[in-house]
Design a protein around this motif. Structure first.
Motif, PDB file in Angstrom:
ATOM      1  N   MET A  31     101.702  34.999  10.198  1.00 14.46           N
ATOM      2  CA  MET A  31     100.920  34.774  11.415  1.00 14.46           C
ATOM      3  C   MET A  31      99.826  33.732  11.225  1.00 14.46           C
ATOM      4  O   MET A  31      99.363  33.131  12.192  1.00 14.46           O
ATOM      5  CB  MET A  31     100.320  36.093  11.904  1.00 14.46           C
ATOM      6  CG  MET A  31     101.334  37.018  12.571  1.00 14.46           C
ATOM      7  SD  MET A  31     102.037  36.326  14.102  1.00 14.46           S
ATOM      8  CE  MET A  31     100.668  36.532  15.229  1.00 14.46           C
ATOM      9  N   ASP A  32      99.389  33.512   9.978  1.00 14.57           N
ATOM     10  CA  ASP A  32      98.390  32.469   9.714  1.00 14.57           C
ATOM     11  C   ASP A  32      98.966  31.074   9.909  1.00 14.57           C
ATOM     12  O   ASP A  32      98.218  30.101  10.078  1.00 14.57           O
ATOM     13  CB  ASP A  32      97.847  32.583   8.286  1.00 14.57           C
ATOM     14  CG  ASP A  32      96.913  33.767   8.104  1.00 14.57           C
ATOM     15  OD1 ASP A  32      96.431  34.294   9.126  1.00 14.57           O
ATOM     16  OD2 ASP A  32      96.678  34.170   6.947  1.00 14.57           O
ATOM     17  N   PRO A 272     106.487  27.530   5.130  1.00 13.30           N
ATOM     18  CA  PRO A 272     106.339  28.714   5.974  1.00 13.30           C
ATOM     19  C   PRO A 272     106.640  28.471   7.454  1.00 13.30           C
ATOM     20  O   PRO A 272     106.943  29.425   8.180  1.00 13.30           O
ATOM     21  CB  PRO A 272     104.874  29.104   5.782  1.00 13.30           C
ATOM     22  CG  PRO A 272     104.481  28.509   4.485  1.00 13.30           C
ATOM     23  CD  PRO A 272     105.260  27.227   4.388  1.00 13.30           C
ATOM     24  N   ALA A 273     106.557  27.221   7.897  1.00 13.13           N
ATOM     25  CA  ALA A 273     106.798  26.905   9.304  1.00 13.13           C
ATOM     26  C   ALA A 273     108.170  26.279   9.541  1.00 13.13           C
ATOM     27  O   ALA A 273     108.424  25.699  10.598  1.00 13.13           O
ATOM     28  CB  ALA A 273     105.703  25.975   9.832  1.00 13.13           C
TER      29      ALA A 273
END
Length: 303
Positions: A31-32, A272-273
């Motif tokens: 979520m970060d 992560p994205a």
């Protein structure tokens, strides 16, 4: 505008991009980096009936074009998940699936029953690559009779979307896919990791504490695409493809081979994205090649 939505046998995904179990935690960890509600779905980490510590360290190793893992389904059990984690993630505006594992059919059934009661979990991913301890450690998913037995048992108690995750460590994956479809699966996901190993040549010892482990990453993608295509020839339920997907082109390959949706695994550790980039890439490809809907890519390989 491209319609990215996918009908996964009654489940409406906002796009075909999902995350693979064991590589995305419970979604909270990411979520970060971005709003995980933008995903088509999230497969939470492997969940068993009781607490499991997993395997001794070391249990991960890098390989050329991939990685080996032997984590061993470390988790605090399904009741902990239901009581502690589920309340924290149930508000996500995406489809949450629980990856259900067990060592016996009875464990699979009890775990599925607990998840069945969770209103905001619309599906489970039944991991039949786990060892069946009553049959000497053979994985349920390596033979048609054992795969059918566990799927039929879970189907009796689980009333929502039942996805079955198939092992690639078999002679004929299409035969097993057809068998679990006939046993009541709503969809199949493939492939799970391939069995591999690595040796430290300085010490002459295995790198993993378990000697062998599951190979994932780009090295397995050609095998995974081939298996998705083979399964697509014999089943009528949706296929969720995975195995070495690192970018949008990889995801599109799986869809052209017959996958309705895909899961991203190892790539999450690198970027992560990456899932958002894959969603955008699928949309751009559809625009460039004249596809009004992402679902039109499914099985569109021209052979």
């Amino acid at each position: 505008m491209v319609d990215l939505s996918i009908d996964l046998n009654g489940l409406d995904l906002k796009n075909p991009v999902m995350t693979a179990s064991g590589t995305f935690g419970y979604g909270e960890e990411f979520m970060d980096f971005f709003d995980v509600s933008r995903l088509g779905g999230i497969m939470v980490k492997g969940t068993t009936l009781k607490h499991r510590e997993g395997n001794p360290y070391p249990r991960m190793a890098e390989t050329p074009q991939g990685m080996l893992n032997a984590v061993g389904l470390q988790n605090k059990g399904v009741h902990y998940f239901a009581d502690t984690i589920y309340p924290r993630i149930k508000h996500y505006d995406t489809h949450l699936f629980v990856n259900v594992s067990g060592s016996t059919i009875e464990e699979y059934v009890e775990t599925a029953e607990v998840v069945n009661a969770l209103d905001h979990i619309p599906g489970i991913e039944l991991n039949i690559s786990c060892p069946n301890v009553k049959e000497g450690g053979m994985a349920f998913g390596t033979s048609c009779p054992s795969a059918v037995a566990v799927v039929e048992a879970v189907r009796k108690v689980y009333k929502k979307h039942l996805m079955v995750k198939l092992s690639p460590n078999v002679t004929n994956i299409a035969e097993i896919a057809k068998a679990v479809e006939d046993a009541g699966a709503d969809s199949v996901s493939l492939i799970n990791t391939l069995l591999g190993m690595a040796i430290d040549v300085k010490t002459r010892k295995p790198i993993l504490s378990t000697i062998t482990g599951g190979l994932s990453g780009p090295a397995v993608k050609p095998i995974a695409v081939r298996m998705v295509w083979q399964v697509a020839q014999v089943v009528n339920i949706p296929i969720v493809g995975m195995g070495g997907i690192m970018n949008a082109n990889d995801a599109i390959e799986f869809m052209l081979a017959g996958a309705s949706a895909i899961q991203v695994g190892t790539a999450n550790f690198i970027d992560p994205a990456v899932t958002l980039k894959i969603i955008d890439g699928i949309e751009a490809y559809c625009k460039e090649h004249g596809f009004a809907k992402a679902s039109d890519l499914v099985g569109a390989m021209q052979a």
